[in-house]
Each structure stands twice: as structure tokens, then as C-alpha cells.
Design a protein around this motif. Structure first.
Motif, PDB file in Angstrom:
ATOM      1  N   PHE A   1       0.881  -1.078  -0.085  1.00  0.00           N
ATOM      2  CA  PHE A   1       0.100   0.107   0.086  1.00  0.00           C
ATOM      3  C   PHE A   1       0.659   1.235  -0.050  1.00  0.00           C
ATOM      4  CE2 PHE A   1      -2.837  -3.105   2.118  1.00  0.00           C
ATOM      5  CZ  PHE A   1      -3.612  -3.228   1.077  1.00  0.00           C
ATOM      6  N   ASN A   2       2.240   1.182  -0.179  1.00  0.00           N
ATOM      7  CA  ASN A   2       2.974   2.461  -0.528  1.00  0.00           C
ATOM      8  C   ASN A   2       2.782   3.138  -1.733  1.00  0.00           C
ATOM      9  OD1 ASN A   2       4.315   1.687   1.953  1.00  0.00           O
ATOM     10  ND2 ASN A   2       5.727   0.563   0.718  1.00  0.00           N
ATOM     11  N   THR A   3       2.477   4.325  -1.358  1.00  0.00           N
ATOM     12  CA  THR A   3       2.041   5.429  -2.625  1.00  0.00           C
ATOM     13  C   THR A   3       3.208   6.549  -2.529  1.00  0.00           C
ATOM     14  OG1 THR A   3       0.451   6.714  -1.458  1.00  0.00           O
ATOM     15  CG2 THR A   3      -0.378   4.724  -2.586  1.00  0.00           C
ATOM     16  N   GLY A   4       3.343   7.151  -3.708  1.00  0.00           N
ATOM     17  CA  GLY A   4       4.139   8.328  -3.941  1.00  0.00           C
ATOM     18  C   GLY A   4       5.127   8.242  -4.917  1.00  0.00           C
ATOM     19  N   GLU A   5       6.007   9.257  -5.042  1.00  0.00           N
ATOM     20  CA  GLU A   5       6.972   9.179  -6.236  1.00  0.00           C
ATOM     21  C   GLU A   5       8.382   9.015  -5.716  1.00  0.00           C
ATOM     22  OE1 GLU A   5       6.875  13.171  -8.062  1.00  0.00           O
ATOM     23  OE2 GLU A   5       5.114  12.980  -8.263  1.00  0.00           O
ATOM     24  N   GLY A   6       9.074   8.030  -6.284  1.00  0.00           N
ATOM     25  CA  GLY A   6      10.382   7.813  -5.906  1.00  0.00           C
ATOM     26  C   GLY A   6      10.434   6.795  -4.766  1.00  0.00           C
ATOM     27  N   ILE A   7       9.391   6.049  -4.452  1.00  0.00           N
ATOM     28  CA  ILE A   7       9.814   5.081  -3.213  1.00  0.00           C
ATOM     29  C   ILE A   7      10.714   3.743  -3.639  1.00  0.00           C
ATOM     30  CG2 ILE A   7       8.636   3.451  -1.858  1.00  0.00           C
ATOM     31  CD1 ILE A   7       6.171   5.356  -2.069  1.00  0.00           C
ATOM     32  N   ARG A   8      11.595   3.637  -2.665  1.00  0.00           N
ATOM     33  CA  ARG A   8      12.490   2.487  -2.932  1.00  0.00           C
ATOM     34  C   ARG A   8      12.030   1.361  -1.788  1.00  0.00           C
ATOM     35  NH1 ARG A   8      18.161   5.036  -4.180  1.00  0.00           N
ATOM     36  NH2 ARG A   8      17.684   6.327  -5.714  1.00  0.00           N
ATOM     37  N   ILE A   9      11.741   0.105  -2.240  1.00  0.00           N
ATOM     38  CA  ILE A   9      11.357  -0.777  -1.153  1.00  0.00           C
ATOM     39  C   ILE A   9      12.127  -2.090  -1.524  1.00  0.00           C
ATOM     40  CG2 ILE A   9       9.561  -2.137  -0.416  1.00  0.00           C
ATOM     41  CD1 ILE A   9       7.540   0.023  -1.516  1.00  0.00           C
ATOM     42  N   ARG A  10      12.686  -2.790  -0.698  1.00  0.00           N
ATOM     43  CA  ARG A  10      13.439  -3.839  -0.682  1.00  0.00           C
ATOM     44  C   ARG A  10      12.886  -4.861   0.295  1.00  0.00           C
ATOM     45  NH1 ARG A  10      19.906  -3.689  -0.017  1.00  0.00           N
ATOM     46  NH2 ARG A  10      19.285  -2.332  -1.805  1.00  0.00           N
ATOM     47  N   ASN A  11      11.938  -5.501  -0.518  1.00  0.00           N
ATOM     48  CA  ASN A  11      11.108  -7.003   0.412  1.00  0.00           C
ATOM     49  C   ASN A  11      11.963  -8.093   0.001  1.00  0.00           C
ATOM     50  OD1 ASN A  11       9.443  -5.151   1.514  1.00  0.00           O
ATOM     51  ND2 ASN A  11       8.080  -5.344  -0.349  1.00  0.00           N
ATOM     52  N   GLN A  12      12.806  -8.680   0.651  1.00  0.00           N
ATOM     53  CA  GLN A  12      13.493 -10.063   0.356  1.00  0.00           C
ATOM     54  C   GLN A  12      12.914 -11.009   0.997  1.00  0.00           C
ATOM     55  OE1 GLN A  12      17.460  -9.095   1.634  1.00  0.00           O
ATOM     56  NE2 GLN A  12      18.004  -7.830  -0.369  1.00  0.00           N
ATOM     57  N   ASN A  13      12.408 -12.221   0.425  1.00  0.00           N
ATOM     58  CA  ASN A  13      11.677 -13.114   0.953  1.00  0.00           C
ATOM     59  C   ASN A  13      10.390 -13.010   1.747  1.00  0.00           C
ATOM     60  OD1 ASN A  13      13.856 -14.983  -0.137  1.00  0.00           O
ATOM     61  ND2 ASN A  13      15.120 -14.821   1.931  1.00  0.00           N
ATOM     62  N   SER A  14       9.744 -11.899   0.994  1.00  0.00           N
ATOM     63  CA  SER A  14       8.368 -11.803   1.829  1.00  0.00           C
ATOM     64  C   SER A  14       7.452 -12.534   1.515  1.00  0.00           C
ATOM     65  CB  SER A  14       8.009 -10.230   1.187  1.00  0.00           C
ATOM     66  OG  SER A  14       6.756  -9.726   1.635  1.00  0.00           O
ATOM     67  N   ALA A  15       6.532 -12.941   2.255  1.00  0.00           N
ATOM     68  CA  ALA A  15       5.364 -13.574   2.165  1.00  0.00           C
ATOM     69  C   ALA A  15       4.228 -13.276   3.210  1.00  0.00           C
ATOM     70  CB  ALA A  15       5.702 -15.137   2.718  1.00  0.00           C
ATOM     71  N   THR A  16       3.089 -13.383   2.447  1.00  0.00           N
ATOM     72  CA  THR A  16       1.945 -12.723   3.281  1.00  0.00           C
ATOM     73  C   THR A  16       1.142 -14.075   3.813  1.00  0.00           C
ATOM     74  OG1 THR A  16       1.604 -11.049   1.636  1.00  0.00           O
ATOM     75  CG2 THR A  16      -0.378 -11.624   2.889  1.00  0.00           C
ATOM     76  N   ASN A  17       1.050 -14.042   5.118  1.00  0.00           N
ATOM     77  CA  ASN A  17       0.297 -15.055   5.991  1.00  0.00           C
ATOM     78  C   ASN A  17      -1.175 -14.879   6.047  1.00  0.00           C
ATOM     79  OD1 ASN A  17      -0.402 -17.175   7.576  1.00  0.00           O
ATOM     80  ND2 ASN A  17       0.547 -16.264   9.385  1.00  0.00           N
ATOM     81  N   SER A  18      -1.787 -15.708   4.883  1.00  0.00           N
ATOM     82  CA  SER A  18      -3.319 -15.410   4.930  1.00  0.00           C
ATOM     83  C   SER A  18      -4.278 -16.304   5.737  1.00  0.00           C
ATOM     84  CB  SER A  18      -3.821 -15.084   3.578  1.00  0.00           C
ATOM     85  OG  SER A  18      -3.462 -16.222   2.852  1.00  0.00           O
ATOM     86  N   TYR A  19      -3.773 -17.302   6.470  1.00  0.00           N
ATOM     87  CA  TYR A  19      -4.407 -18.198   7.305  1.00  0.00           C
ATOM     88  C   TYR A  19      -5.283 -17.405   8.147  1.00  0.00           C
ATOM     89  CZ  TYR A  19      -5.625 -22.055  10.216  1.00  0.00           C
ATOM     90  OH  TYR A  19      -6.419 -22.805  11.010  1.00  0.00           O
ATOM     91  N   ASP A  20      -6.701 -17.561   8.124  1.00  0.00           N
ATOM     92  CA  ASP A  20      -7.707 -17.220   8.929  1.00  0.00           C
ATOM     93  C   ASP A  20      -8.482 -18.509   9.575  1.00  0.00           C
ATOM     94  OD1 ASP A  20      -9.544 -15.530  10.073  1.00  0.00           O
ATOM     95  OD2 ASP A  20     -10.600 -14.867   8.042  1.00  0.00           O
ATOM     96  N   ALA A  21      -8.020 -18.529  10.937  1.00  0.00           N
ATOM     97  CA  ALA A  21      -8.599 -19.725  11.535  1.00  0.00           C
ATOM     98  C   ALA A  21      -9.842 -19.714  12.010  1.00  0.00           C
ATOM     99  CB  ALA A  21      -7.817 -20.048  12.789  1.00  0.00           C
ATOM    100  N   ASP A  22     -10.548 -18.288  12.265  1.00  0.00           N
ATOM    101  CA  ASP A  22     -11.867 -18.323  12.695  1.00  0.00           C
ATOM    102  C   ASP A  22     -12.908 -18.729  11.563  1.00  0.00           C
ATOM    103  OD1 ASP A  22     -11.276 -16.128  11.284  1.00  0.00           O
ATOM    104  OD2 ASP A  22     -12.272 -14.699  12.588  1.00  0.00           O
ATOM    105  N   GLY A  23     -13.891 -19.252  11.839  1.00  0.00           N
ATOM    106  CA  GLY A  23     -15.109 -19.658  10.755  1.00  0.00           C
ATOM    107  C   GLY A  23     -15.940 -18.251  10.515  1.00  0.00           C
ATOM    108  N   LEU A  24     -16.152 -17.408  11.219  1.00  0.00           N
ATOM    109  CA  LEU A  24     -16.892 -16.383  11.163  1.00  0.00           C
ATOM    110  C   LEU A  24     -16.209 -15.017  11.419  1.00  0.00           C
ATOM    111  CD1 LEU A  24     -20.433 -17.782  12.271  1.00  0.00           C
ATOM    112  CD2 LEU A  24     -19.530 -17.458   9.837  1.00  0.00           C
ATOM    113  N   ASP A  25     -16.429 -13.976  10.878  1.00  0.00           N
ATOM    114  CA  ASP A  25     -15.942 -12.650  11.134  1.00  0.00           C
ATOM    115  C   ASP A  25     -17.133 -11.993  11.890  1.00  0.00           C
ATOM    116  OD1 ASP A  25     -13.461 -12.947  10.617  1.00  0.00           O
ATOM    117  OD2 ASP A  25     -13.768 -12.486   8.472  1.00  0.00           O
ATOM    118  N   GLN A  26     -17.012 -10.737  12.042  1.00  0.00           N
ATOM    119  CA  GLN A  26     -18.032  -9.902  12.797  1.00  0.00           C
ATOM    120  C   GLN A  26     -18.968  -9.597  11.957  1.00  0.00           C
ATOM    121  OE1 GLN A  26     -16.640  -6.442  14.477  1.00  0.00           O
ATOM    122  NE2 GLN A  26     -18.809  -5.421  15.009  1.00  0.00           N
ATOM    123  N   GLY A  27     -20.305  -9.971  12.064  1.00  0.00           N
ATOM    124  CA  GLY A  27     -21.332  -9.791  11.194  1.00  0.00           C
ATOM    125  C   GLY A  27     -21.731  -8.134  10.982  1.00  0.00           C
ATOM    126  N   ILE A  28     -22.241  -7.960   9.967  1.00  0.00           N
ATOM    127  CA  ILE A  28     -22.880  -6.530   9.625  1.00  0.00           C
ATOM    128  C   ILE A  28     -24.172  -6.598   9.424  1.00  0.00           C
ATOM    129  CG2 ILE A  28     -20.467  -5.955   8.340  1.00  0.00           C
ATOM    130  CD1 ILE A  28     -22.267  -6.318   5.739  1.00  0.00           C
TER     131      ILE A  28
END
Length: 73
Positions: A42-69
Motif C-alpha cells: 500500500f505504499n504510494t508516492g514518487e520515488g519510493i524504494r522498497i526492498r522486500n527480500q523473501n516476503s510472504a503474506t500469511n493469510s491463514y484465517d482460523a476463525d469460521g466467522l468474522d464480525q457480522g454486519i
């Protein structure tokens, strides 16, 4: 007091949007989203330098339900 509306052209209405012409008392647009993003996603702007070495996103969601709306008025 009612208003008079001329010609209206609708190009796009998103899924979480509300479109109304005329008198209205209440409008309750309700939507939800769950976002998973890795490092530097989610980085925005001009001239941004990002170094992400061996990056991984953990998207394991153990709960069955989230907060209802259901009753969010």
C-alpha cells in the motif's frame, strides 16, 4: 420540498455504492471486505524504494466467522 431533476446519465455504480434520485429519509449502504497484502503493498508516492527480500503474506484465517454486519444501521 421536492426537487426537479433533469437528464441523468449513470456510467457506473460500484457494489458498495448507493444511487438515489428524489426524496429519501435514510440510506444505509453496507459493505465489507477482507484484505490480505504483502510488505510494501500500500505504499504510494514518487520515488519510493522498497526492498522486500523473501516476503510472504500469511493469510491463514482460523476463525469460521468474522464480525457480522447484519444489524449495523
Amino acid at each position: 420540498m421536492p426537487g426537479f431533476v433533469g437528464a441523468v446519465q449513470i456510467i457506473n455504480v460500484n457494489t458498495g455504492a448507493t444511487f438515489n434520485i428524489g426524496d429519501v429519509f435514510q440510506i444505509h449502504p453496507i459493505s465489507y471486505a477482507k484484505t490480505f497484502a504483502g510488505a510494501g503493498s500500500f505504499n504510494t508516492g514518487e520515488g519510493i524504494r522498497i526492498r522486500n527480500q523473501n516476503s510472504a503474506t500469511n493469510s491463514y484465517d482460523a476463525d469460521g466467522l468474522d464480525q457480522g454486519i447484519l444489524l449495523n444501521l
